[in-house]
Design an enzyme around this catalytic site. Sequence first.
Site, mmCIF file in Angstrom:
data_model
loop_
_atom_site.group_PDB
_atom_site.id
_atom_site.type_symbol
_atom_site.label_atom_id
_atom_site.label_comp_id
_atom_site.label_asym_id
_atom_site.label_seq_id
_atom_site.Cartn_x
_atom_site.Cartn_y
_atom_site.Cartn_z
ATOM 1 N N ARG A 31 59.853 52.600 -5.293
ATOM 2 C CA ARG A 31 60.908 53.263 -6.064
ATOM 3 C C ARG A 31 62.261 52.701 -5.636
ATOM 4 N NH1 ARG A 31 60.176 58.359 -7.779
ATOM 5 N NH2 ARG A 31 58.214 57.535 -8.516
ATOM 6 N N ASP A 45 59.848 47.460 -20.050
ATOM 7 C CA ASP A 45 60.086 47.495 -18.604
ATOM 8 C C ASP A 45 60.094 46.073 -18.058
ATOM 9 O OD1 ASP A 45 60.169 50.214 -18.637
ATOM 10 O OD2 ASP A 45 58.469 50.518 -17.290
ATOM 11 N N ASP A 69 59.001 44.986 -15.321
ATOM 12 C CA ASP A 69 57.911 44.622 -14.408
ATOM 13 C C ASP A 69 56.543 44.600 -15.068
ATOM 14 O OD1 ASP A 69 57.578 47.327 -14.804
ATOM 15 O OD2 ASP A 69 58.352 47.891 -12.835
ATOM 16 N N MET A 94 51.366 45.350 -13.892
ATOM 17 C CA MET A 94 52.687 45.758 -13.407
ATOM 18 C C MET A 94 52.936 45.092 -12.059
ATOM 19 S SD MET A 94 54.585 49.432 -12.961
ATOM 20 C CE MET A 94 54.448 49.636 -11.211
ATOM 21 N N TRP A 130 64.464 58.762 -12.132
ATOM 22 C CA TRP A 130 63.112 58.420 -12.563
ATOM 23 C C TRP A 130 62.406 59.573 -13.290
ATOM 24 C CZ3 TRP A 130 58.290 60.286 -12.031
ATOM 25 C CH2 TRP A 130 57.239 59.433 -12.405
ATOM 26 N N HIS A 157 55.778 47.497 -6.954
ATOM 27 C CA HIS A 157 57.127 47.732 -6.415
ATOM 28 C C HIS A 157 57.239 49.136 -5.853
ATOM 29 C CE1 HIS A 157 58.296 50.424 -9.721
ATOM 30 N NE2 HIS A 157 57.633 49.601 -10.519
ATOM 31 N N GLU A 182 61.954 60.703 -19.348
ATOM 32 C CA GLU A 182 62.555 60.198 -20.592
ATOM 33 C C GLU A 182 61.480 59.691 -21.559
ATOM 34 O OE1 GLU A 182 62.171 58.295 -17.987
ATOM 35 O OE2 GLU A 182 61.406 56.504 -18.950
ATOM 36 N N ASP A 183 60.386 59.139 -21.021
ATOM 37 C CA ASP A 183 59.327 58.649 -21.906
ATOM 38 C C ASP A 183 58.633 59.813 -22.630
ATOM 39 O OD1 ASP A 183 58.446 59.422 -19.410
ATOM 40 O OD2 ASP A 183 56.825 57.947 -19.296
HETATM 41 C C1 UD2 Z 1 57.305 54.332 -15.319
HETATM 42 C C2 UD2 Z 1 57.192 53.841 -16.756
HETATM 43 C C3 UD2 Z 1 58.593 53.580 -17.310
HETATM 44 C C4 UD2 Z 1 59.476 54.803 -17.205
HETATM 45 C C5 UD2 Z 1 59.478 55.279 -15.753
HETATM 46 C C6 UD2 Z 1 60.161 56.610 -15.562
HETATM 47 C C7 UD2 Z 1 55.163 52.571 -16.428
HETATM 48 C C8 UD2 Z 1 54.576 51.250 -16.334
HETATM 49 N N1 UD2 Z 1 56.449 52.604 -16.745
HETATM 50 O O1 UD2 Z 1 57.818 53.243 -14.578
HETATM 51 O O2 UD2 Z 1 58.519 53.148 -18.648
HETATM 52 O O3 UD2 Z 1 59.036 55.795 -18.077
HETATM 53 O O4 UD2 Z 1 58.147 55.468 -15.242
HETATM 54 O O5 UD2 Z 1 61.536 56.504 -15.670
HETATM 55 O O6 UD2 Z 1 54.513 53.580 -16.243
HETATM 56 N N2 UD2 Z 1 64.704 49.641 -13.532
HETATM 57 C C9 UD2 Z 1 65.532 48.648 -12.985
HETATM 58 N N3 UD2 Z 1 66.185 48.881 -11.821
HETATM 59 C C10 UD2 Z 1 66.075 50.043 -11.153
HETATM 60 C C11 UD2 Z 1 65.230 51.056 -11.691
HETATM 61 C C12 UD2 Z 1 64.553 50.816 -12.864
HETATM 62 O O7 UD2 Z 1 65.658 47.560 -13.553
HETATM 63 O O8 UD2 Z 1 66.713 50.191 -10.098
HETATM 64 C C13 UD2 Z 1 64.080 49.441 -14.858
HETATM 65 C C14 UD2 Z 1 63.033 48.359 -14.895
HETATM 66 O O9 UD2 Z 1 62.999 47.790 -16.169
HETATM 67 C C15 UD2 Z 1 61.791 49.166 -14.614
HETATM 68 C C16 UD2 Z 1 62.046 50.437 -15.427
HETATM 69 O O10 UD2 Z 1 63.438 50.649 -15.292
HETATM 70 O O11 UD2 Z 1 60.609 48.510 -14.986
HETATM 71 C C17 UD2 Z 1 61.237 51.664 -15.007
HETATM 72 O O12 UD2 Z 1 61.445 51.957 -13.627
HETATM 73 P P1 UD2 Z 1 60.299 51.777 -12.526
HETATM 74 O O13 UD2 Z 1 59.562 50.514 -12.797
HETATM 75 O O14 UD2 Z 1 60.910 51.913 -11.192
HETATM 76 O O15 UD2 Z 1 59.387 53.036 -12.754
HETATM 77 P P2 UD2 Z 1 57.794 53.107 -12.992
HETATM 78 O O16 UD2 Z 1 57.094 51.857 -12.673
HETATM 79 O O17 UD2 Z 1 57.272 54.341 -12.380
HETATM 80 MN MN MN Z 2 57.580 49.863 -12.783
#
Ligand code: UD2
Ligand code: MN
Length: 353
Positions: free
Chosen positions: A288, A190, A192, A283, A253, A286, A256-257
């Site tokens: 959504r 990821d 972030d 992290m 979102w 940020h 997939e994991d």
């Molecule tokens: C969680 C998981 C992530 C993934 C996601 C569900 C953690 C730390 N990570 O992330 O691995 O399973 O849930 O899909 O729990 N991204 C972009 N641009 C966008 C949207 C996403 O670059 O517009 C990429 C970026 O690398 C980001 C990753 O996709 O870190 C996951 O998306 P997120 O950070 O918005 O989601 P998060 O933090 O809930």
């Molecule tokens: Mn994230």
Amino acid sequence: MFLARKDKPCFLVCLAVSQLTFILLLYRRGASSVFQGIFGAYPGWDYSKTQDVYTNLSLFVPDSEAVKTQYCPVKSPILVGPLTISVTKPPSLKKIQLKNRYVQSGGYFSPRHCFGRYRTAVIIPHRNRESHLRTLLYYLHPFLQRQQLHYTIFVVHQAGNATFNRAKLLNVGVREALRYDDWDCLISHDVDLVPENDYNLYVCDDLYPKHLSSAMDKFQYSLPYWTYFGGVSALTPDQFMKINGFPNTYWGWGGEDDDIALRIRLSGMSMTRTPLNLGRYKMIPHDRDSGNEENSHRHNLLRNTRLNWRDDGMNSLDFHLISREKTLLYTNITVDIGDAPVMPTKARRWQFF
Ligand code: UD2
Ligand code: MN
């Protein structure tokens, strides 16, 4: 023996309580960390004492004329442990470049005084997160150099405004990365998440897929649930192909994991995890992103993983490559991965009856 137990009901209660405590510990801290905690295989880390990831780094890549004669040691001698991380002010690309003079075009690096023992491709799915990307690059390049890895950072950029698809981008990243080198390890990362300890090696486990981001600040440094596989993970190309890569069908979102975790089990493997006192990440906070709304179909998709995983993955991957470009700090792959299919809503389905 049986009679003795029967005489002491307290024995049974104690046994049940200790078993429950153990299961709870496994759940909260991860199996490997519990066992390592018990058997003392790893030192305790003091995260109140941290070091700059760039400390003395240039001393270890001093001589451009040096002739390499041997492999780097299994364990790099220049690791520092807990790192000072600040994610509030993203550094400029210029600053990152100046600090990483030995990184070559495309974000490629190989240790200069020994042959990198491990070849690692870091693959980052990306869209509209430039400031996060800069922060990650600032910390990740010196982190990987300290580990004396032969590595390249790939950023897979989703073109257009269609719904984001993290797992499909990672599949594209793997297919593209494998054109460049014979990698030992493919790291899905990821954008972030910043690792907090350079002893958290970006190297694969020979036997099983490895989850590296076991302890994130956003989950108070513990596992959110037992089978969690989000964030940062490491698979060898063989392990990746064995699970037919990641699913292409999760748009938006979430889910997939968990699908990946399920594939690992369905293909007959287990997962390993970096111990929680080592797999720590910050992290970058940020909201959504627009275009990555919660995937309302994810539970349905997950129910069908066991039927579909052999047909949805690397063997069904299709995309339109827009560009491959070697920038100073990473290899950028820009790709059109298409759009989410229109799924029938409940209301529409009923119209057929
Ligand atoms: C969680 C998981 C992530 C993934 C996601 C569900 C953690 C730390 N990570 O992330 O691995 O399973 O849930 O899909 O729990 N991204 C972009 N641009 C966008 C949207 C996403 O670059 O517009 C990429 C970026 O690398 C980001 C990753 O996709 O870190 C996951 O998306 P997120 O950070 O918005 O989601 P998060 O933090 O809930
Ligand atoms: Mn994230």
